[in-house]
Design a protein around this motif. Structure first.
Motif, PDB file in Angstrom:
ATOM      1  N   ILE A   1       0.840  -1.204   0.000  1.00  0.00           N
ATOM      2  CA  ILE A   1       0.000   0.000   0.000  1.00  0.00           C
ATOM      3  C   ILE A   1       0.873   1.251   0.000  1.00  0.00           C
ATOM      4  O   ILE A   1       0.551   2.245  -0.670  1.00  0.00           O
ATOM      5  CB  ILE A   1      -0.965  -0.017   1.195  1.00  0.00           C
ATOM      6  CG1 ILE A   1      -1.978  -1.166   1.034  1.00  0.00           C
ATOM      7  CG2 ILE A   1      -1.710   1.315   1.311  1.00  0.00           C
ATOM      8  CD1 ILE A   1      -3.011  -1.246   2.120  1.00  0.00           C
ATOM      9  N   ALA A   2       1.979   1.216   0.736  1.00  0.00           N
ATOM     10  CA  ALA A   2       2.896   2.366   0.719  1.00  0.00           C
ATOM     11  C   ALA A   2       3.400   2.630  -0.697  1.00  0.00           C
ATOM     12  O   ALA A   2       3.464   3.784  -1.154  1.00  0.00           O
ATOM     13  CB  ALA A   2       4.071   2.104   1.659  1.00  0.00           C
ATOM     14  N   MET A   3       3.737   1.564  -1.427  1.00  0.00           N
ATOM     15  CA  MET A   3       4.184   1.711  -2.819  1.00  0.00           C
ATOM     16  C   MET A   3       3.069   2.294  -3.685  1.00  0.00           C
ATOM     17  O   MET A   3       3.316   3.110  -4.583  1.00  0.00           O
ATOM     18  CB  MET A   3       4.634   0.350  -3.370  1.00  0.00           C
ATOM     19  CG  MET A   3       5.936  -0.159  -2.743  1.00  0.00           C
ATOM     20  SD  MET A   3       6.239  -1.926  -3.048  1.00  0.00           S
ATOM     21  CE  MET A   3       6.389  -1.929  -4.845  1.00  0.00           C
ATOM     22  N   THR A   4       1.820   1.887  -3.412  1.00  0.00           N
ATOM     23  CA  THR A   4       0.681   2.406  -4.164  1.00  0.00           C
ATOM     24  C   THR A   4       0.502   3.903  -3.951  1.00  0.00           C
ATOM     25  O   THR A   4       0.064   4.625  -4.848  1.00  0.00           O
ATOM     26  CB  THR A   4      -0.610   1.667  -3.724  1.00  0.00           C
ATOM     27  OG1 THR A   4      -0.457   0.280  -3.988  1.00  0.00           O
ATOM     28  CG2 THR A   4      -1.832   2.190  -4.459  1.00  0.00           C
ATOM     29  N   LEU A   5       0.899   4.394  -2.769  1.00  0.00           N
ATOM     30  CA  LEU A   5       0.680   5.802  -2.422  1.00  0.00           C
ATOM     31  C   LEU A   5       1.791   6.732  -2.908  1.00  0.00           C
ATOM     32  O   LEU A   5       1.680   7.947  -2.751  1.00  0.00           O
ATOM     33  CB  LEU A   5       0.533   5.945  -0.905  1.00  0.00           C
ATOM     34  CG  LEU A   5      -0.707   5.317  -0.277  1.00  0.00           C
ATOM     35  CD1 LEU A   5      -0.695   5.505   1.225  1.00  0.00           C
ATOM     36  CD2 LEU A   5      -1.976   5.924  -0.868  1.00  0.00           C
ATOM     37  N   VAL A   6       2.845   6.186  -3.479  1.00  0.00           N
ATOM     38  CA  VAL A   6       3.968   7.022  -3.932  1.00  0.00           C
ATOM     39  C   VAL A   6       3.499   8.103  -4.901  1.00  0.00           C
ATOM     40  O   VAL A   6       3.949   9.250  -4.846  1.00  0.00           O
ATOM     41  CB  VAL A   6       5.071   6.152  -4.565  1.00  0.00           C
ATOM     42  CG1 VAL A   6       6.078   7.033  -5.315  1.00  0.00           C
ATOM     43  CG2 VAL A   6       5.791   5.341  -3.496  1.00  0.00           C
ATOM     44  N   GLY A   7       2.577   7.763  -5.779  1.00  0.00           N
ATOM     45  CA  GLY A   7       2.090   8.734  -6.759  1.00  0.00           C
ATOM     46  C   GLY A   7       0.996   9.644  -6.258  1.00  0.00           C
ATOM     47  O   GLY A   7       0.412  10.401  -7.038  1.00  0.00           O
ATOM     48  N   ASP A   8       0.697   9.595  -4.938  1.00  0.00           N
ATOM     49  CA  ASP A   8      -0.341  10.423  -4.317  1.00  0.00           C
ATOM     50  C   ASP A   8      -1.686  10.289  -5.027  1.00  0.00           C
ATOM     51  O   ASP A   8      -2.305  11.289  -5.415  1.00  0.00           O
ATOM     52  CB  ASP A   8       0.089  11.894  -4.297  1.00  0.00           C
ATOM     53  CG  ASP A   8      -0.784  12.718  -3.356  1.00  0.00           C
ATOM     54  OD1 ASP A   8      -1.340  12.139  -2.401  1.00  0.00           O
ATOM     55  OD2 ASP A   8      -0.929  13.932  -3.597  1.00  0.00           O
ATOM     56  N   PRO A   9      -2.192   9.046  -5.196  1.00  0.00           N
ATOM     57  CA  PRO A   9      -3.477   8.853  -5.875  1.00  0.00           C
ATOM     58  C   PRO A   9      -4.632   9.307  -5.000  1.00  0.00           C
ATOM     59  O   PRO A   9      -4.557   9.241  -3.765  1.00  0.00           O
ATOM     60  CB  PRO A   9      -3.531   7.339  -6.098  1.00  0.00           C
ATOM     61  CG  PRO A   9      -2.741   6.780  -4.959  1.00  0.00           C
ATOM     62  CD  PRO A   9      -1.620   7.761  -4.730  1.00  0.00           C
ATOM     63  N   ARG A  10      -5.694   9.763  -5.646  1.00  0.00           N
ATOM     64  CA  ARG A  10      -6.906  10.155  -4.902  1.00  0.00           C
ATOM     65  C   ARG A  10      -7.920   9.023  -4.859  1.00  0.00           C
ATOM     66  O   ARG A  10      -8.901   9.088  -4.117  1.00  0.00           O
ATOM     67  CB  ARG A  10      -7.546  11.390  -5.537  1.00  0.00           C
ATOM     68  CG  ARG A  10      -6.618  12.576  -5.703  1.00  0.00           C
ATOM     69  CD  ARG A  10      -5.776  12.815  -4.443  1.00  0.00           C
ATOM     70  NE  ARG A  10      -6.564  13.179  -3.280  1.00  0.00           N
ATOM     71  CZ  ARG A  10      -6.151  13.053  -2.026  1.00  0.00           C
ATOM     72  NH1 ARG A  10      -4.964  12.535  -1.762  1.00  0.00           N
ATOM     73  NH2 ARG A  10      -6.927  13.408  -1.018  1.00  0.00           N
ATOM     74  N   ILE A  11      -7.697   7.984  -5.662  1.00  0.00           N
ATOM     75  CA  ILE A  11      -8.562   6.805  -5.673  1.00  0.00           C
ATOM     76  C   ILE A  11      -7.665   5.581  -5.587  1.00  0.00           C
ATOM     77  O   ILE A  11      -6.702   5.460  -6.346  1.00  0.00           O
ATOM     78  CB  ILE A  11      -9.410   6.729  -6.964  1.00  0.00           C
ATOM     79  CG1 ILE A  11     -10.273   7.983  -7.118  1.00  0.00           C
ATOM     80  CG2 ILE A  11     -10.298   5.473  -6.965  1.00  0.00           C
ATOM     81  CD1 ILE A  11     -10.890   8.108  -8.500  1.00  0.00           C
ATOM     82  N   ILE A  12      -7.980   4.674  -4.653  1.00  0.00           N
ATOM     83  CA  ILE A  12      -7.171   3.472  -4.491  1.00  0.00           C
ATOM     84  C   ILE A  12      -8.069   2.240  -4.612  1.00  0.00           C
ATOM     85  O   ILE A  12      -9.113   2.145  -3.951  1.00  0.00           O
ATOM     86  CB  ILE A  12      -6.445   3.452  -3.139  1.00  0.00           C
ATOM     87  CG1 ILE A  12      -5.461   4.620  -3.049  1.00  0.00           C
ATOM     88  CG2 ILE A  12      -5.710   2.138  -2.928  1.00  0.00           C
ATOM     89  CD1 ILE A  12      -4.734   4.682  -1.731  1.00  0.00           C
ATOM     90  N   PHE A  13      -7.649   1.317  -5.457  1.00  0.00           N
ATOM     91  CA  PHE A  13      -8.332   0.034  -5.583  1.00  0.00           C
ATOM     92  C   PHE A  13      -7.575  -0.989  -4.735  1.00  0.00           C
ATOM     93  O   PHE A  13      -6.386  -1.228  -4.955  1.00  0.00           O
ATOM     94  CB  PHE A  13      -8.359  -0.429  -7.042  1.00  0.00           C
ATOM     95  CG  PHE A  13      -9.204   0.431  -7.930  1.00  0.00           C
ATOM     96  CD1 PHE A  13     -10.564   0.180  -8.078  1.00  0.00           C
ATOM     97  CD2 PHE A  13      -8.648   1.506  -8.616  1.00  0.00           C
ATOM     98  CE1 PHE A  13     -11.354   0.978  -8.899  1.00  0.00           C
ATOM     99  CE2 PHE A  13      -9.427   2.306  -9.435  1.00  0.00           C
ATOM    100  CZ  PHE A  13     -10.786   2.038  -9.582  1.00  0.00           C
ATOM    101  N   LEU A  14      -8.263  -1.554  -3.758  1.00  0.00           N
ATOM    102  CA  LEU A  14      -7.672  -2.581  -2.903  1.00  0.00           C
ATOM    103  C   LEU A  14      -8.411  -3.882  -3.183  1.00  0.00           C
ATOM    104  O   LEU A  14      -9.556  -4.061  -2.762  1.00  0.00           O
ATOM    105  CB  LEU A  14      -7.805  -2.188  -1.425  1.00  0.00           C
ATOM    106  CG  LEU A  14      -7.103  -0.901  -0.987  1.00  0.00           C
ATOM    107  CD1 LEU A  14      -7.365  -0.627   0.486  1.00  0.00           C
ATOM    108  CD2 LEU A  14      -5.607  -0.979  -1.247  1.00  0.00           C
ATOM    109  N   ASP A  15      -7.760  -4.774  -3.905  1.00  0.00           N
ATOM    110  CA  ASP A  15      -8.381  -6.040  -4.300  1.00  0.00           C
ATOM    111  C   ASP A  15      -7.996  -7.121  -3.292  1.00  0.00           C
ATOM    112  O   ASP A  15      -6.887  -7.641  -3.306  1.00  0.00           O
ATOM    113  CB  ASP A  15      -7.919  -6.421  -5.709  1.00  0.00           C
ATOM    114  CG  ASP A  15      -8.744  -7.552  -6.308  1.00  0.00           C
ATOM    115  OD1 ASP A  15      -9.816  -7.868  -5.754  1.00  0.00           O
ATOM    116  OD2 ASP A  15      -8.312  -8.111  -7.331  1.00  0.00           O
ATOM    117  N   GLU A  16      -8.926  -7.395  -2.374  1.00  0.00           N
ATOM    118  CA  GLU A  16      -8.725  -8.388  -1.311  1.00  0.00           C
ATOM    119  C   GLU A  16      -7.387  -8.163  -0.586  1.00  0.00           C
ATOM    120  O   GLU A  16      -6.521  -9.040  -0.555  1.00  0.00           O
ATOM    121  CB  GLU A  16      -8.818  -9.800  -1.880  1.00  0.00           C
ATOM    122  CG  GLU A  16     -10.171 -10.064  -2.536  1.00  0.00           C
ATOM    123  CD  GLU A  16     -10.376 -11.519  -2.924  1.00  0.00           C
ATOM    124  OE1 GLU A  16      -9.651 -12.384  -2.413  1.00  0.00           O
ATOM    125  OE2 GLU A  16     -11.271 -11.794  -3.730  1.00  0.00           O
TER     126      GLU A  16
END
Length: 339
Positions: free
Chosen positions: A149-164
């Motif tokens: 999740i930390a890696m997912t946030l590197v680009g400062d997204p405003r929408i996050i898809f968490l698949d299971e």
């Protein structure tokens, strides 16, 4: 007017003669957690892949907007607005946690200085700073998911898809992950969560959609979904036999006696025998009506317990014979005791 972070109309996808998504409508308000719930093979991951531009929607799908961008016309803008954490870890175990983060910063074209700043900040935020220099292969399952999740946030997204995102985690790690997800939304992020854990959807989601046979079987808040399933009731316990009989007379045939066979020697009922069940949806209005009827009869229960259906009941009712999603622990029906 509510702004939607994700809006899809008539989402379709087939593989050969197998229809996975059959006209699914989705509307996810900004800054909320939306959970897509369903059994294995229901199409949850397919929906995530379409909305995150990983695969194309099927023929006949309606318009799809993610982050305010038309997915068909401007997929690059959609990709810039979102982050995706899939079912399986994207962490490279051969390099350190810090190196995984810096690699993601490079992919987002951050400068060296900015990449190191963001990496340090996120590793600290996700309690990974002490393990930053260690190979990711040495991380526990919970640590790897946090790094994901930390890696997912590197680009400062405003929408996050968490698949299971919590599949395979122990209960403590799962609860820690729930706290992280709640913090993301507090910061204004929109979370699109797919899960097989009914308790997870119940705990986290502002709205839940149940996917079955390629369609949305029902959608609403957890409480709204629970109210569509029959079986809710109020349990009234009495210690005085005369009061019990008066309550039974006041409530009529709808009040079901419970455990009437329990009795002391000589035929005197025990406390457990002095129980009535009254069908109820658990709403404030229904409880007020019940208490008004008892008050009019001069009756007061010694204990009142509200029992409402849980998401297990909802899932079974909506999906029929479909396999029940995994549970971290058996969940009991929702109850509230008033004495």
């Amino acid at each position: 007017m509510t702004e939607f972070a994700i809006a899809a109309t008539g989402l379709r996808k087939s593989y050969g003669d197998k229809t996975v998504l059959d006209g699914v409508d989705l509307a996810v308000p900004e800054g909320t957690i939306f959970s897509l719930l369903g059994p294995n093979g229901a199409g949850k991951t397919t929906a995530v892949k379409i909305l995150s531009t990983l695969i194309s929607p099927g023929a006949g799908s309606g318009p799809i907007r993610v982050g305010g961008h038309d997915l068909a016309k401007d997929p690059q803008a959609v990709r810039a607005a979102i982050g995706v954490t899939g079912q399986f870890s994207a962490v490279d175990g051969l390099i350190t946690g810090e190196e995984n983060m810096l690699l993601m910063a490079d992919l987002h074209h951050l400068s060296k200085a900015e990449g190191r700043r963001v990496t340090a900040e996120l590793l600290e935020r996700f309690d990974l700073a002490d393990a930053a220099k260690k190979p990711a292969s040495t991380y526990s399952g919970g640590m790897k998911r946090r790094l994901d999740i930390a890696m997912t946030l590197v680009g400062d997204p405003r929408i996050i898809f968490l698949d299971e995102p919590t599949t395979g985690l122990d209960p403590r790690s799962r609860h820690n992950m729930w706290g992280i997800i709640r913090e993301l939304v507090t910061g204004g992020v929109t979370v699109f969560l797919t899960t097989q854990y009914l308790e997870e959807a119940d705990q986290l989601a502002d709205r839940i959609a149940v996917l079955h046979d390629g369609k949305i079987a029902a959608e609403g808040t957890a409480e709204e979904l629970k109210r569509i399933v029959p079986g809710g009731h109020v349990r009234l316990r009495f210690t005085d036999p005369a009061t019990y009989r008066s309550a039974a007379a006041a409530l009529g045939e709808a009040a079901l006696p419970q455990a009437l066979g329990s009795a002391r020697a000589g035929g005197t009922p025990t406390d457990e025998a002095l129980v009535l069940q009254q069908p109820s949806d658990g709403s404030q209005r229904a409880l007020r009506e019940l208490l008004d009827r008892l008050h009019a009869a001069g009756v007061e229960a010694d204990e009142l317990t509200v029992h409402t259906p849980d998401l297990d009941d909802v899932f079974f009712a909506l999906t029929g014979a479909a396999a029940l999603p995994n549970q971290s622990a058996p969940s009991a029906p929702s109850t509230e005791v008033v004495r």
